[in-house]
Design a protein around this motif. Structure first.
Motif, PDB file in Angstrom:
ATOM      1  N   SER A  77      30.793  12.060   9.705  1.00 10.12           N
ATOM      2  CA  SER A  77      30.934  12.242  11.152  1.00 10.12           C
ATOM      3  C   SER A  77      29.555  12.238  11.794  1.00 10.12           C
ATOM      4  CB  SER A  77      31.634  13.568  11.454  1.00 10.12           C
ATOM      5  OG  SER A  77      30.811  14.648  11.066  1.00 10.12           O
ATOM      6  N   ALA A  78      29.518  12.127  13.111  1.00 11.77           N
ATOM      7  CA  ALA A  78      28.245  12.155  13.838  1.00 11.77           C
ATOM      8  C   ALA A  78      27.520  13.476  13.587  1.00 11.77           C
ATOM      9  CB  ALA A  78      28.494  11.957  15.335  1.00 11.77           C
ATOM     10  N   GLU A  79      28.268  14.575  13.558  1.00  9.68           N
ATOM     11  CA  GLU A  79      27.660  15.887  13.342  1.00  9.68           C
ATOM     12  C   GLU A  79      27.085  16.005  11.934  1.00  9.68           C
ATOM     13  OE1 GLU A  79      30.969  15.554  14.333  1.00  9.68           O
ATOM     14  OE2 GLU A  79      30.546  15.799  16.471  1.00  9.68           O
ATOM     15  N   LYS A  80      27.819  15.521  10.943  1.00  5.71           N
ATOM     16  CA  LYS A  80      27.340  15.619   9.557  1.00  5.71           C
ATOM     17  C   LYS A  80      26.160  14.684   9.326  1.00  5.71           C
ATOM     18  CE  LYS A  80      31.433  17.621   7.853  1.00  5.71           C
ATOM     19  NZ  LYS A  80      31.794  18.351   6.722  1.00  5.71           N
ATOM     20  N   LEU A  81      26.189  13.527   9.955  1.00  2.24           N
ATOM     21  CA  LEU A  81      25.046  12.620   9.861  1.00  2.24           C
ATOM     22  C   LEU A  81      23.815  13.265  10.486  1.00  2.24           C
ATOM     23  CD1 LEU A  81      23.831   9.878   9.093  1.00  2.24           C
ATOM     24  CD2 LEU A  81      24.614   9.028  11.316  1.00  2.24           C
ATOM     25  N   ALA A  82      23.975  13.896  11.654  1.00  9.27           N
ATOM     26  CA  ALA A  82      22.851  14.572  12.316  1.00  9.27           C
ATOM     27  C   ALA A  82      22.302  15.692  11.431  1.00  9.27           C
ATOM     28  CB  ALA A  82      23.284  15.117  13.673  1.00  9.27           C
ATOM     29  N   THR A  83      23.184  16.438  10.786  1.00 12.41           N
ATOM     30  CA  THR A  83      22.741  17.505   9.878  1.00 12.41           C
ATOM     31  C   THR A  83      21.991  16.918   8.693  1.00 12.41           C
ATOM     32  OG1 THR A  83      24.582  18.926  10.517  1.00 12.41           O
ATOM     33  CG2 THR A  83      23.534  19.399   8.398  1.00 12.41           C
ATOM     34  N   ILE A 106      20.335  14.076   8.560  1.00 14.76           N
ATOM     35  CA  ILE A 106      19.036  13.600   9.049  1.00 14.76           C
ATOM     36  C   ILE A 106      18.086  14.771   9.238  1.00 14.76           C
ATOM     37  CG2 ILE A 106      17.861  12.564  11.047  1.00 14.76           C
ATOM     38  CD1 ILE A 106      20.390  10.752  11.345  1.00 14.76           C
ATOM     39  N   GLU A 107      18.591  15.853   9.816  1.00 11.05           N
ATOM     40  CA  GLU A 107      17.778  17.057  10.025  1.00 11.05           C
ATOM     41  C   GLU A 107      17.246  17.604   8.696  1.00 11.05           C
ATOM     42  OE1 GLU A 107      19.142  21.510  10.858  1.00 11.05           O
ATOM     43  OE2 GLU A 107      19.521  20.169  12.565  1.00 11.05           O
ATOM     44  N   GLN A 108      18.078  17.609   7.670  1.00 14.34           N
ATOM     45  CA  GLN A 108      17.668  18.121   6.361  1.00 14.34           C
ATOM     46  C   GLN A 108      16.628  17.206   5.708  1.00 14.34           C
ATOM     47  OE1 GLN A 108      18.459  21.256   5.269  1.00 14.34           O
ATOM     48  NE2 GLN A 108      19.310  21.276   7.334  1.00 14.34           N
ATOM     49  N   VAL A 109      16.785  15.898   5.853  1.00 16.17           N
ATOM     50  CA  VAL A 109      15.796  14.957   5.314  1.00 16.17           C
ATOM     51  C   VAL A 109      14.465  15.139   6.037  1.00 16.17           C
ATOM     52  CG1 VAL A 109      15.193  12.501   5.106  1.00 16.17           C
ATOM     53  CG2 VAL A 109      17.481  13.276   4.469  1.00 16.17           C
ATOM     54  N   GLU A 110      14.497  15.309   7.352  1.00 17.99           N
ATOM     55  CA  GLU A 110      13.265  15.536   8.112  1.00 17.99           C
ATOM     56  C   GLU A 110      12.604  16.857   7.725  1.00 17.99           C
ATOM     57  OE1 GLU A 110      14.633  15.196  12.163  1.00 17.99           O
ATOM     58  OE2 GLU A 110      14.196  13.035  12.206  1.00 17.99           O
ATOM     59  N   LYS A 111      13.407  17.896   7.558  1.00 23.05           N
ATOM     60  CA  LYS A 111      12.874  19.204   7.159  1.00 23.05           C
ATOM     61  C   LYS A 111      12.207  19.099   5.782  1.00 23.05           C
ATOM     62  CE  LYS A 111      15.282  22.937   8.082  1.00 23.05           C
ATOM     63  NZ  LYS A 111      16.270  24.039   8.015  1.00 23.05           N
ATOM     64  N   ALA A 130      30.413  21.750  -5.484  1.00 24.76           N
ATOM     65  CA  ALA A 130      31.300  22.889  -5.250  1.00 24.76           C
ATOM     66  C   ALA A 130      32.143  22.638  -4.003  1.00 24.76           C
ATOM     67  CB  ALA A 130      30.481  24.170  -5.096  1.00 24.76           C
ATOM     68  N   TYR A 131      31.496  22.229  -2.927  1.00 26.60           N
ATOM     69  CA  TYR A 131      32.169  21.922  -1.673  1.00 26.60           C
ATOM     70  C   TYR A 131      31.544  20.658  -1.100  1.00 26.60           C
ATOM     71  CZ  TYR A 131      33.806  26.672  -2.104  1.00 26.60           C
ATOM     72  OH  TYR A 131      34.383  27.817  -2.575  1.00 26.60           O
ATOM     73  N   PRO A 132      32.205  19.522  -1.241  1.00 28.36           N
ATOM     74  CA  PRO A 132      31.629  18.281  -0.703  1.00 28.36           C
ATOM     75  C   PRO A 132      31.314  18.410   0.783  1.00 28.36           C
ATOM     76  CG  PRO A 132      33.580  17.815  -2.017  1.00 28.36           C
ATOM     77  CD  PRO A 132      33.511  19.298  -1.865  1.00 28.36           C
ATOM     78  N   PHE A 133      30.161  17.910   1.171  1.00 26.97           N
ATOM     79  CA  PHE A 133      29.693  18.008   2.554  1.00 26.97           C
ATOM     80  C   PHE A 133      30.350  16.982   3.458  1.00 26.97           C
ATOM     81  CE2 PHE A 133      26.439  16.923   5.807  1.00 26.97           C
ATOM     82  CZ  PHE A 133      26.430  18.133   6.472  1.00 26.97           C
ATOM     83  N   ASN A 154      18.185  22.017   2.793  1.00 26.62           N
ATOM     84  CA  ASN A 154      19.345  22.168   1.927  1.00 26.62           C
ATOM     85  C   ASN A 154      19.359  21.015   0.928  1.00 26.62           C
ATOM     86  OD1 ASN A 154      21.917  22.199   0.758  1.00 26.62           O
ATOM     87  ND2 ASN A 154      22.853  23.022   2.606  1.00 26.62           N
ATOM     88  N   LEU A 155      18.938  21.293  -0.304  1.00 27.35           N
ATOM     89  CA  LEU A 155      18.846  20.252  -1.325  1.00 27.35           C
ATOM     90  C   LEU A 155      20.210  19.705  -1.722  1.00 27.35           C
ATOM     91  CD1 LEU A 155      16.039  21.680  -3.629  1.00 27.35           C
ATOM     92  CD2 LEU A 155      15.843  19.961  -1.822  1.00 27.35           C
ATOM     93  N   GLU A 156      21.252  20.520  -1.573  1.00 25.76           N
ATOM     94  CA  GLU A 156      22.594  20.029  -1.884  1.00 25.76           C
ATOM     95  C   GLU A 156      23.003  18.919  -0.919  1.00 25.76           C
ATOM     96  OE1 GLU A 156      25.143  23.438  -1.922  1.00 25.76           O
ATOM     97  OE2 GLU A 156      24.230  24.238  -3.748  1.00 25.76           O
ATOM     98  N   VAL A 157      22.634  19.054   0.330  1.00 27.67           N
ATOM     99  CA  VAL A 157      22.928  17.994   1.302  1.00 27.67           C
ATOM    100  C   VAL A 157      22.123  16.742   0.952  1.00 27.67           C
ATOM    101  CG1 VAL A 157      22.735  17.292   3.729  1.00 27.67           C
ATOM    102  CG2 VAL A 157      23.619  19.553   3.151  1.00 27.67           C
ATOM    103  N   LEU A 158      20.849  16.903   0.574  1.00 24.96           N
ATOM    104  CA  LEU A 158      20.036  15.754   0.190  1.00 24.96           C
ATOM    105  C   LEU A 158      20.632  15.045  -1.022  1.00 24.96           C
ATOM    106  CD1 LEU A 158      16.411  17.172   0.576  1.00 24.96           C
ATOM    107  CD2 LEU A 158      17.795  15.948   2.242  1.00 24.96           C
ATOM    108  N   GLU A 159      21.072  15.822  -2.003  1.00 28.62           N
ATOM    109  CA  GLU A 159      21.709  15.221  -3.190  1.00 28.62           C
ATOM    110  C   GLU A 159      22.976  14.481  -2.793  1.00 28.62           C
ATOM    111  OE1 GLU A 159      20.827  15.125  -6.398  1.00 28.62           O
ATOM    112  OE2 GLU A 159      19.313  16.682  -6.617  1.00 28.62           O
ATOM    113  N   GLU A 160      23.727  15.052  -1.872  1.00 29.51           N
ATOM    114  CA  GLU A 160      24.983  14.422  -1.478  1.00 29.51           C
ATOM    115  C   GLU A 160      24.758  13.175  -0.634  1.00 29.51           C
ATOM    116  OE1 GLU A 160      29.465  15.476  -0.102  1.00 29.51           O
ATOM    117  OE2 GLU A 160      28.103  17.103  -0.624  1.00 29.51           O
TER     118      GLU A 160
END
Length: 184
Positions: free
Chosen positions: A155-161, A163-168, A123-126, A87-93
């Motif tokens: 949050s811990a969940e958003k940080l984990a997500t 990290i997952e997106q950066v790894e992907k 559009a929707y801040p993460f 998810n490039l939007e998460v990476l940008e954010e």
């Protein structure tokens, strides 16, 4: 403070606030380190590939280093970040949140809010907590001026997500580079 106190505050409120603030500082540090690691990862490939960063690409880096590397890899290897399963939007954010946290607009307060220009891009801040997300959902498009913009809440969940997106993204980019540079 004893539970029979008559001051009106819940017991251990001060300790709870301090612990909550500490968690936010830790979360902001984590998102900053994640963005820095991602940036160094891309810079390392730039050095390993020995492709010169020509002047035509420099304006893209002024927008953000992620958009700069998007142009860099497209120009030199034909790798389109848009084809990535992350998810490039998460990476940008992640980059945006790091920049906001590291360069706040005010010394007052411990929480870092999004800026109006940030909210115009997203559009929707993460990195928004659920309470503020509900408030965002109730705002009309015409009400783009914010009295109090939402804060960056990692949050811990958003940080984990994140990290997952950066790894992907990293796994995908390495495969793309291997196939284009080394033919594997």
């Amino acid at each position: 403070m004893p539970p029979y106190s008559e001051d009106g505050e819940p017991p251990f409120l001060r300790e709870w606030i301090e612990a909550d603030e500490s968690l936010h500082v830790l979360a902001y540090s984590c998102i900053s380190m994640l963005a820095a690691s991602h940036h160094l990862y891309l810079k390392t490939f730039e050095k390993l590939l020995h492709f010169h960063l020509d002047d035509s690409l420099k304006p893209k880096f002024k927008k953000s280093w992620l958009s700069g590397y998007r142009a860099y890899f497209a120009h030199h290897l034909g790798i389109r970040f848009e084809d990535c399963p992350a998810n490039l939007e998460v990476l940008e954010e992640v980059v945006l949140a790091r920049n906001r946290v590291q360069h706040p607009e005010s010394i007052a307060g411990h929480r870092t809010p999004y800026s109006s220009s940030d909210l115009g891009k997203l559009a929707y801040p993460f990195f928004v907590n659920e309470r503020e997300r509900d408030l965002l959902a109730d705002v009309d498009e015409a009400e783009s001026a914010w009295f109090m913009p939402p804060t960056i809440h990692v949050s811990a969940e958003k940080l984990a997500t994140a990290i997952e997106q950066v790894e992907k993204f990293g796994d995908w980019l390495e495969n793309e580079i291997d196939s284009r540079v080394y033919g594997q």
